[in-house]
Design a protein around this motif. Structure first.
Motif, PDB file in Angstrom:
ATOM      1  N   ILE A  81       0.669 -14.516   7.994  1.00  0.00           N
ATOM      2  CA  ILE A  81      -0.104 -13.271   7.855  1.00  0.00           C
ATOM      3  C   ILE A  81      -0.927 -13.003   9.102  1.00  0.00           C
ATOM      4  CG2 ILE A  81      -1.900 -12.057   6.563  1.00  0.00           C
ATOM      5  CD1 ILE A  81      -0.870 -13.596   4.049  1.00  0.00           C
ATOM      6  N   GLU A  82      -1.803 -13.918   9.449  1.00  0.00           N
ATOM      7  CA  GLU A  82      -2.678 -13.708  10.613  1.00  0.00           C
ATOM      8  C   GLU A  82      -1.879 -13.581  11.909  1.00  0.00           C
ATOM      9  OE1 GLU A  82      -5.908 -12.950  10.806  1.00  0.00           O
ATOM     10  OE2 GLU A  82      -5.828 -12.914   8.620  1.00  0.00           O
ATOM     11  N   VAL A  83      -0.787 -14.344  12.009  1.00  0.00           N
ATOM     12  CA  VAL A  83       0.047 -14.340  13.207  1.00  0.00           C
ATOM     13  C   VAL A  83       0.669 -12.959  13.455  1.00  0.00           C
ATOM     14  CG1 VAL A  83       2.107 -15.392  14.258  1.00  0.00           C
ATOM     15  CG2 VAL A  83       0.591 -16.783  12.864  1.00  0.00           C
ATOM     16  N   ASN A  84       0.909 -12.220  12.384  1.00  0.00           N
ATOM     17  CA  ASN A  84       1.638 -10.950  12.489  1.00  0.00           C
ATOM     18  C   ASN A  84       0.822  -9.702  12.166  1.00  0.00           C
ATOM     19  OD1 ASN A  84       4.606 -11.637  13.042  1.00  0.00           O
ATOM     20  ND2 ASN A  84       4.022 -13.105  11.465  1.00  0.00           N
ATOM     21  N   LEU A  85      -0.420  -9.885  11.764  1.00  0.00           N
ATOM     22  CA  LEU A  85      -1.246  -8.752  11.342  1.00  0.00           C
ATOM     23  C   LEU A  85      -1.416  -7.694  12.435  1.00  0.00           C
ATOM     24  CD1 LEU A  85      -2.396  -8.143   8.621  1.00  0.00           C
ATOM     25  CD2 LEU A  85      -4.535  -9.208   9.296  1.00  0.00           C
ATOM     26  N   HIS A  86      -1.368  -8.116  13.688  1.00  0.00           N
ATOM     27  CA  HIS A  86      -1.514  -7.174  14.806  1.00  0.00           C
ATOM     28  C   HIS A  86      -0.371  -6.144  14.862  1.00  0.00           C
ATOM     29  CE1 HIS A  86       1.258 -10.179  16.423  1.00  0.00           C
ATOM     30  NE2 HIS A  86       1.677  -9.233  17.255  1.00  0.00           N
ATOM     31  N   LYS A  87       0.713  -6.421  14.159  1.00  0.00           N
ATOM     32  CA  LYS A  87       1.854  -5.506  14.155  1.00  0.00           C
ATOM     33  C   LYS A  87       1.627  -4.312  13.225  1.00  0.00           C
ATOM     34  CE  LYS A  87       5.026  -9.250  15.166  1.00  0.00           C
ATOM     35  NZ  LYS A  87       6.182 -10.024  14.741  1.00  0.00           N
ATOM     36  N   LEU A  88       0.728  -4.492  12.249  1.00  0.00           N
ATOM     37  CA  LEU A  88       0.477  -3.468  11.230  1.00  0.00           C
ATOM     38  C   LEU A  88      -0.441  -2.380  11.768  1.00  0.00           C
ATOM     39  CD1 LEU A  88       1.101  -2.860   8.218  1.00  0.00           C
ATOM     40  CD2 LEU A  88      -1.015  -4.066   7.658  1.00  0.00           C
ATOM     41  N   LYS A  89      -0.051  -1.126  11.550  1.00  0.00           N
ATOM     42  CA  LYS A  89      -0.898  -0.039  12.039  1.00  0.00           C
ATOM     43  C   LYS A  89      -2.106   0.144  11.116  1.00  0.00           C
ATOM     44  CE  LYS A  89       1.084   4.179  10.034  1.00  0.00           C
ATOM     45  NZ  LYS A  89       1.874   5.365  10.378  1.00  0.00           N
ATOM     46  N   GLY A  91      -4.253   1.451   8.464  1.00  0.00           N
ATOM     47  CA  GLY A  91      -3.867   2.156   7.244  1.00  0.00           C
ATOM     48  C   GLY A  91      -2.477   1.795   6.742  1.00  0.00           C
ATOM     49  N   GLY A  92      -1.791   0.871   7.436  1.00  0.00           N
ATOM     50  CA  GLY A  92      -0.461   0.432   7.006  1.00  0.00           C
ATOM     51  C   GLY A  92      -0.552  -0.453   5.773  1.00  0.00           C
ATOM     52  N   THR A  93       0.595  -0.788   5.210  1.00  0.00           N
ATOM     53  CA  THR A  93       0.663  -1.570   3.975  1.00  0.00           C
ATOM     54  C   THR A  93       1.129  -2.991   4.256  1.00  0.00           C
ATOM     55  OG1 THR A  93       1.177   0.420   2.705  1.00  0.00           O
ATOM     56  CG2 THR A  93       1.711  -1.693   1.674  1.00  0.00           C
ATOM     57  N   LEU A  94       0.309  -3.959   3.854  1.00  0.00           N
ATOM     58  CA  LEU A  94       0.645  -5.377   3.959  1.00  0.00           C
ATOM     59  C   LEU A  94       1.171  -5.837   2.605  1.00  0.00           C
ATOM     60  CD1 LEU A  94       0.564  -8.155   5.422  1.00  0.00           C
ATOM     61  CD2 LEU A  94      -1.791  -8.364   4.609  1.00  0.00           C
ATOM     62  N   ILE A  95       2.353  -6.446   2.596  1.00  0.00           N
ATOM     63  CA  ILE A  95       2.937  -6.990   1.369  1.00  0.00           C
ATOM     64  C   ILE A  95       3.100  -8.489   1.573  1.00  0.00           C
ATOM     65  CG2 ILE A  95       4.928  -6.970  -0.186  1.00  0.00           C
ATOM     66  CD1 ILE A  95       5.436  -4.057   0.741  1.00  0.00           C
ATOM     67  N   THR A  96       2.412  -9.271   0.738  1.00  0.00           N
ATOM     68  CA  THR A  96       2.450 -10.729   0.851  1.00  0.00           C
ATOM     69  C   THR A  96       2.908 -11.339  -0.477  1.00  0.00           C
ATOM     70  OG1 THR A  96       0.199 -11.141   0.058  1.00  0.00           O
ATOM     71  CG2 THR A  96       0.459 -10.607   2.411  1.00  0.00           C
ATOM     72  N   THR A  97       2.988 -12.647  -0.512  1.00  0.00           N
ATOM     73  CA  THR A  97       3.377 -13.331  -1.747  1.00  0.00           C
ATOM     74  C   THR A  97       2.345 -13.124  -2.854  1.00  0.00           C
ATOM     75  OG1 THR A  97       2.416 -15.382  -0.886  1.00  0.00           O
ATOM     76  CG2 THR A  97       4.786 -15.074  -0.588  1.00  0.00           C
ATOM     77  N   ASP A  98       1.147 -12.659  -2.496  1.00  0.00           N
ATOM     78  CA  ASP A  98       0.152 -12.319  -3.526  1.00  0.00           C
ATOM     79  C   ASP A  98       0.564 -11.072  -4.304  1.00  0.00           C
ATOM     80  OD1 ASP A  98      -1.455 -14.435  -2.762  1.00  0.00           O
ATOM     81  OD2 ASP A  98      -2.768 -13.210  -1.504  1.00  0.00           O
ATOM     82  N   ASP A  99       1.507 -10.311  -3.774  1.00  0.00           N
ATOM     83  CA  ASP A  99       1.929  -9.057  -4.393  1.00  0.00           C
ATOM     84  C   ASP A  99       3.137  -9.199  -5.311  1.00  0.00           C
ATOM     85  OD1 ASP A  99      -0.040  -7.386  -3.076  1.00  0.00           O
ATOM     86  OD2 ASP A  99       1.090  -7.768  -1.239  1.00  0.00           O
TER      87      ASP A  99
END
Length: 157
Positions: A81-89, A91-99
């Motif tokens: 998650i932290e390694v790739n969060l910079h890719k998200l714009k 207001g973008g949507t993060l989908i993780t295993t928590d979802d």
């Protein structure tokens, strides 16, 4: 480049990141979009960081998602998650295993399809039948039943 949606899928080698983006790209293509998919970024051996990108819309010029421009970031492993969060714009949507309902995951190898199910919910214009048809086309028949079940569970949460 109006009306282009950017999706990044990240995880660890062996989790099926590339399989998910292959299925995703095919679903979007069959739904009538112009689709471009990037190759692997990172180490593709088992356990190394892997990410792949899909861009779709009316007219997509490049397969590469500009830094910080992913509308959706799907992360298959919490360590990524932290390694790739910079890719998200913004207001973008993060989908993780928590979802997704991880307690109902029947096999770690089906997590990618469960996460694809969660992502598929973000595109209501594309019917579940098309998603399932393409999942079946990309997986051996012996894996269809479990993976379709995991896909549907991913869509439910």
């Amino acid at each position: 480049m109006a009306n282009v949606t950017n999706i990044t899928v990240s995880g660890l080698g062996g989790q099926g990141v590339l399989k998910v983006t292959d299925i995703l790209a095919e679903v979007l293509f069959r739904a009538g979009y112009d689709v471009k998919k990037s190759e692997v970024h990172g180490m593709s051996q088992r356990g190394g960081s892997v990410s792949s990108e899909v861009r779709f819309g009316d007219d997509v010029a490049s397969p590469m998602v500009p830094e910080g421009e992913s509308d959706f970031l799907v992360v298959l492993d919490p360590t990524q998650i932290e390694v790739n969060l910079h890719k998200l714009k913004q207001g973008g949507t993060l989908i993780t295993t928590d979802d997704v309902p991880m307690d109902k995951l029947k096999s770690p190898k089906a997590l990618n399809i469960m996460m694809l199910g969660a992502l598929s919910e973000k595109f209501p214009a594309i019917g579940e039948e098309l998603w399932i048809e393409v999942v079946k086309a990309f997986l051996p028949q012996k894996l269809h039943e479990m993976n379709i079940e995991m896909f549907r569970l991913g869509r439910q949460k």
